[in-house]
Design an enzyme around this catalytic site. Structure first.
Site, PDB file in Angstrom:
ATOM      1  N   ASP A 485     -32.051  55.158  18.945  1.00  0.00           N
ATOM      2  CA  ASP A 485     -31.367  56.397  18.630  1.00  0.00           C
ATOM      3  C   ASP A 485     -31.490  56.614  17.126  1.00  0.00           C
ATOM      4  OD1 ASP A 485     -29.589  58.599  18.953  1.00  0.00           O
ATOM      5  OD2 ASP A 485     -27.986  57.343  18.185  1.00  0.00           O
ATOM      6  N   ASP A 685     -25.689  53.204  19.447  1.00  0.00           N
ATOM      7  CA  ASP A 685     -24.336  52.863  18.992  1.00  0.00           C
ATOM      8  C   ASP A 685     -23.250  53.761  19.542  1.00  0.00           C
ATOM      9  OD1 ASP A 685     -24.921  55.194  17.612  1.00  0.00           O
ATOM     10  OD2 ASP A 685     -23.908  54.545  15.782  1.00  0.00           O
ATOM     11  N   ASP A 689     -25.116  56.726  24.350  1.00  0.00           N
ATOM     12  CA  ASP A 689     -26.228  55.776  24.521  1.00  0.00           C
ATOM     13  C   ASP A 689     -25.978  54.782  25.646  1.00  0.00           C
ATOM     14  OD1 ASP A 689     -27.665  56.813  22.307  1.00  0.00           O
ATOM     15  OD2 ASP A 689     -26.398  55.666  20.942  1.00  0.00           O
TER      16      ASP A 689
END
Length: 798
Positions: A485, A685, A689
């Site tokens: 990400d 995080d 996700d």
């Protein structure tokens, strides 16, 4: 419908899911719901294991709450001051112990495994508990007594070989009784725990290393006892130099050498828990509790949620909480690895174990006992050290047939020597049979995998890489694709508004005031960036009304009777906002520089665009370079616009990127990579996700992220630094290599040792292995495995 009826917990990752439109599986007439296909697949493959793991986590949480509230039985039981920390695990009569080799074995209190005979270890670890060293101390005492008696026994027994014939001085009868007097305490006191485990193994038919030790040592001892008591009963085929031989020294030395192996193993297991002890020691022993106008120093286990605590300069933060008053800089390097202290003020979160530096703080306790970040880390490391790698299944299959096969080889060696061997045939046959039993003791085989896992997981914890279980280590070694990400993973996760461009009659301060009013209720990082910019510019705003979060990337509210909409370009276009083309043309310039652009409309007219930049972490470029050097492909997934994503990916040299990706898209992308045969590690995080983390072969969560993300992951990077991904890859490769080396040592040792003990070298070299030498070789094989595993403690991960 009531939320209690529609909300369920995913048993794999712990996420709350809507049971109405979630994936569903049935097991034993019960329905279970899942956030993703990955979680559902893991459950369907092993529902018993998944439910057991979830029950264990729930039990840990409950145990932590009980400790926090002073309920239940705890080894810290409410004692005052730091003295409570010194209480042994053994003092807790309700502590559950388990076998590091066979996790299905559990019992209340310490003991030994009924399958492999290994010492059981505490299942639950509390930051206020200390490791029980009584087993190590007892084994060490038995070993040194064994040494004190075995050395003179060995000198007496082997003396005739160097001309020291004590039997000529005192006679054969006294000579035998002297050896008996020295050997008996060694076999039946020093070796008592070993013999008991051996007898248990035959009763339960779970034959193990202690089965062979018990048979070999007792055979040598009992044969010698018969020689002393009834020498005439011994056939002449056993005689050496005209007298029946004694093997008291063999029995005693075998026991002593096995005890040496046990002492070294217990010592090594203590050393592998060094990472846990270091983590435990981060928490202070006491806290200063404020009660009205009074303050008192209390034991950490007496602190409860809601307590007000004072943290003076130079003191460690006792538990997790938030600042009520005061300001200070706090050293959080034990969590983040960053040496720069973080400024803390009213409302900021504090983590137990971090070091307060300059100012005094008053805090409210939020997470105590088992609910602190530090305690969860300790328990995660302890669980991982006890877990079993899939490669251990091979060892289990071999061990199941190994001991019966060794006993068969021992019998065959006895028969072979008795029938075809030279004189004295039975004496040679007896020596060969006992030597085979002792040298084939599979302790090295049993230690090979768990020792490497324990040391490797501990080394990872020291480097801020928390491994959930041994399976993750094995899978991580095979990873070839890293999916990351952007926000909070590649970037700092603290974006700032870097530009405000207005349209029409609006000015910058008016736009920031309205935008801050709308974004203030939101916890989204971009929303908080807008609020911080307004505060920095000393802008005051009115309270927003009719706040509404819109699926698809935006928020709407009324500010001073005006309808304000904030979101991405697609959302505002869908809502019919006018003059969007002017905003799009200006947005591209900012996006090409890596900024995220947020559009603001007032009364259905585009009023402004906000350029928000999230700085790249300083460590990210070097971390990505290392990942490429390790042969890994890096793919970035982000919800940002295409120009922003392209700018970041180009600057960082990322192999592949995808922009405008939703949480569902991330999950689908990871699933697609797996279908293509890739072994995927997903790094993120946030809550968004979590589905992709659960779907990936290995999920890697930033420790600075959300609890759901961490729960869904197999690896947690405590510092939230992408360098930890490279460290995790290196750790997995080094640990798995170490396991294979250990298994090679163990297998090759037995492949060579058994034929040599059986006498294969005798026809060529005239060498027949003594049971004492076999015992020494067996101990050295364990030492080699332990020493090789301990090399991981100094493994370079950066």
């Amino acid at each position: 419908m009531d939320t209690t009826e529609t909300t369920a917990t995913d048993p794999v990752c712990g996420m709350k899911v809507d049971s109405g439109d979630s994936r569903r599986s049935e097991y034993q007439s019960n329905a279970y719901f899942f956030c993703s296909a990955g979680c559902q697949s893991k459950f369907d493959d092993d529902p018993v294991g998944v439910l057991a793991a979830r029950a264990e986590k729930d039990a840990q949480k409950e145990a932590g709450q009980q400790r926090a509230g002073g309920e239940g039985t705890s080894c810290c039981g409410g004692g005052g001051g730091s003295a409570s920390k010194a209480t042994d695990k053994a003092a807790d009569p309700g502590a559950v112990y388990t076998c590091p080799m066979h996790l299905e074995i559990e019992q209340v209190g310490p003991g030994d495994c009924p399958i492999c005979g290994m010492d059981l270890e505490p299942k639950f670890v509390d930051a206020a508990d200390q490791r029980d060293d009584s087993q190590y101390t007892d084994m060490k005492r038995r070993f040194w007594v064994g040494v004190a008696l075995s050395v003179p026994l060995l000198v007496i027994a082997m003396g005739p070989m160097v001309g020291l014939r004590i039997d000529d001085w005192i006679g054969n009868t006294a000579f035998g009784w002297l050896q008996w007097a020295l050997a008996t305490p060694v076999v039946f006191w020093c070796g008592w725990p070993l013999l008991v485990r051996g007898v248990k193994s035959f009763r339960s038919l779970n034959l193990n290393m202690f089965s062979l030790i018990a048979v070999g040592s007792l055979a040598a001892y009992l044969f010698s006892l018969v020689v002393v008591l009834m020498p005439g009963a011994i056939p002449e085929a056993f005689y050496e130099h005209g007298v029946p031989p004694l093997y008291f020294e063999a029995a005693a030395v075998i026991i002593t050498l096995v005890l040496l192996g046990q002492v070294l193993e217990l010592r090594a297991r203590q050393q592998t828990s060094g990472a846990i002890r270091e983590l435990m020691e981060l928490a202070p022993a006491t806290a200063t509790r404020i009660d009205g106008d009074d303050e008192e120093e209390v034991s950490l286990d007496e602190v409860q949620q809601g307590d007000r605590l004072r943290v003076r300069p130079g003191e460690k933060v006792p538990v997790d909480g938030r600042v009520l008053s005061g300001s200070s800089s706090v050293d959080e390097s034990m969590l983040t690895g960053e040496p720069i202290p973080v400024q803390k003020g009213e409302g900021d979160d504090l983590t137990g174990g971090t070091l307060n530096q300059t100012g005094a703080l008053v805090m409210e306790a939020v997470g105590v006992g088992g609910d602190t970040v530090l305690n969860r880390i300790v328990q995660m490391v302890a669980d991982a050290q006890r877990s079993r790698a899939p490669i251990q299944k091979l060892v289990d299959v071999v061990a199941r047939y190994f001991v019966p096969a060794v006993i068969a080889c021992s019998i065959a060696a006895f028969i072979g020597w008795a029938v075809w061997g030279p004189e004295p045939q039975l004496a040679h046959a007896f020596v060969a049979a006992v030597a085979v039993l002792i040298i084939a003791c599979p302790c090295a085989l049993g230690l090979a995998t768990p020792m490497s896992v324990m040391v490797g997981v501990g080394r990872g914890a020291q480097a801020g890489v928390l491994i959930k279980n041994a399976e993750v280590l094995e899978v991580m070694e095979k990873v070839d694709t890293i999916v990351v990400d952007k926000t909070g993973t590649l970037t700092q996760g603290r974006p700032e508004v870097t530009a405000v461009e207005t349209f029409g009659q609006w000015n910058e301060r008016d736009i920031l005031a309205m935008a801050a009013a709308v974004e203030a209720p939101s916890e989204h990082p971009l929303a908080q960036a807008v609020v911080r910019r307004a505060k920095a510019d000393d802008i005051h705003w009115s309270a927003a009304a009719d706040f509404n979060s819109i699926t698809g990337g935006g928020v709407r509210a009324r500010v001073d009777e005006r309808d304000v909409l904030i979101g991405n370009a697609e959302l505002l276009s869908e809502q019919g906002v006018e003059n969007m083309e002017a905003g799009r043309s200006r947005a591209e310039a900012h996006q090409s520089q890596g900024a995220t652009v947020v559009f603001v409309s007032v009364g259905n007219q585009l009023a402004a665009i906000l350029a928000i930049t999230d700085p790249i972490k300083e460590s990210t470029p070097a971390a990505l370079k290392t990942l490429h050097e390790l042969g890994l492909k890096v793919v970035m997934l982000t919800g940002d616009a295409q120009p922003t994503a392209r700018s970041v990916a180009t600057d960082l040299g990322i192999d592949e990127f995808h922009a405008g990706v939703s949480p569902e898209d991330k999950h689908a992308f990871v699933s697609k990579l797996k279908e293509e045969g890739k072994v995927v590690a997903m790094c993120g995080d946030g809550i968004n996700d979590a589905p992709a983390l659960a779907e990936a072969n290995v999920g890697i969560a930033m420790g600075t992220g959300t609890g759901v993300a961490i729960e869904s992951a197999g690896v947690t990077l405590v510092g939230g630094d992408l360098r930890g991904v490279a460290a995790a890859v290196r750790l997995s490769r080094k640990t798995m290599s170490n396991i294979r080396q250990n298994l090679f040592f163990a297998f090759i040792y037995n492949a060579l040792g058994i034929p040599i003990a059986a006498g294969v070298l005798y026809p060529v070299f005239g060498v027949l292995l003594s049971p004492m030498i076999a015992a020494a070789a067996m101990s050295m094989s364990s030492v080699s495995v332990i020493a090789n595993a301990l090399r991981l403690r100094s493994a370079e991960l950066e």
